[in-house]
Scaffold this motif. Structure first.
Motif, PDB file in Angstrom:
ATOM      1  N   TRP A  40      37.767   5.663   7.518  1.00 49.40           N
ATOM      2  CA  TRP A  40      38.193   6.601   8.551  1.00 49.40           C
ATOM      3  C   TRP A  40      37.460   6.369   9.859  1.00 49.40           C
ATOM      4  N   ARG A  72      31.967   4.497   7.097  1.00 50.10           N
ATOM      5  CA  ARG A  72      32.862   5.647   6.972  1.00 50.10           C
ATOM      6  C   ARG A  72      33.942   5.386   5.919  1.00 50.10           C
ATOM      7  N   LEU A  99      31.821   5.992  -1.795  1.00 52.10           N
ATOM      8  CA  LEU A  99      31.455   6.959  -0.765  1.00 52.10           C
ATOM      9  C   LEU A  99      30.058   6.713  -0.192  1.00 52.10           C
ATOM     10  N   THR A 139      35.126  12.875   1.983  1.00 55.57           N
ATOM     11  CA  THR A 139      34.032  12.170   2.641  1.00 55.57           C
ATOM     12  C   THR A 139      32.706  12.658   2.058  1.00 55.57           C
ATOM     13  N   CYS A 177      36.028   6.648   2.593  1.00 55.44           N
ATOM     14  CA  CYS A 177      36.475   7.933   2.054  1.00 55.44           C
ATOM     15  C   CYS A 177      37.464   7.677   0.931  1.00 55.44           C
TER      16      CYS A 177
END
Length: 224
Positions: free
Chosen positions: A133, A94, A180, A44, A96
């Motif tokens: 995530w 989010r 990311l 992350t 990742c």
């Protein structure tokens, strides 16, 4: 889809590869039969710093009252990930990366028996699965206590299409920062299948059909 994979890189090697600080509670490696609902390592990024963290494989939406309150969401389809209520916020905020050495897929013979294949990069480099995530927690027996993750998949082409119609989105190193969220917008353009010749595959023994199987022999080519 992606329902099983292998990861053989040591924690420090994964952390160095992605320029991430590793957590001290990452799942043990090597693992040759990573299954849903187990812990996986994920990269992350926040405030310019990358972390390698453990996550439960199987995203649990925030409205679930327990981890089994709905379908087990181990994959998110690239075509709808930005629209589905379970995924859209995670897709925006989010994203990742889940490192892998390779993954398994299955075909069937004329009698309906499941025949496993192992797929890895042709160049021998580790795979970087695009993923999203979501934190989830509830008090009680079913407490997950941490982040949960789903691997993004897309329509298979080229070699992969010969054995399955779906494939994980495998990110190239130049695309990691964009996925990311470190390089602005444009992550949607990365959700494409591997280019022709990017992966290779071979039949492996049927032992991996069991989620209890383990060991390096699971990825060895099946003898003719």
């Amino acid at each position: 889809m992606c329902g099983r994979f292998a990861i053989t890189l040591p924690d420090e090697a994964m952390a160095q590869l992605f320029g991430a600080t590793p957590s001290n509670d990452l799942p043990e490696v090597p693992r040759y039969n990573v299954c849903p609902t187990t812990q996986v390592a994920a990269v992350t990024s926040a405030e310019g710093a990358r972390r390698l963290r453990p996550m439960r494989w199987g995203l649990v939406p925030h409205w679930y009252k327990s981890p089994t309150d709905g379908p087990l969401l181990i994959n998110a389809r690239a075509e709808t990930v930005a629209e589905k209520p379970a995924f859209r916020a995670a897709c925006r905020e989010r994203r990742c990366i889940v490192p892998a050495s390779g993954f398994y897929e299955w075909t069937k013979d004329g009698e309906g028996n499941r025949l496993p294949w192992y797929i890895t990069r042709t160049d021998g480099a580790p795979m970087a699965f695009a993923a999203i995530w979501q934190d989830w927690s509830r008090e009680g027996e079913d407490k997950v206590d941490g982040p949960t993750v789903a691997i993004v998949t897309t329509a298979a082409t080229h070699e992969m299409a010969e054995i399955h119609h779906r494939t994980p989105v495998i990110l190239e190193p130049d695309d990691w920062a964009k996925w990311l969220g470190e390089e602005g917008k444009g992550a949607a353009t990365l959700m494409t299948p591997p280019q022709a010749g990017a992966v290779r595959m071979w039949r492996v023994g049927r032992e991996v059909n069991s989620n209890r199987a383990s060991g390096a022999s699971l990825v060895e080519p099946l003898e003719a």
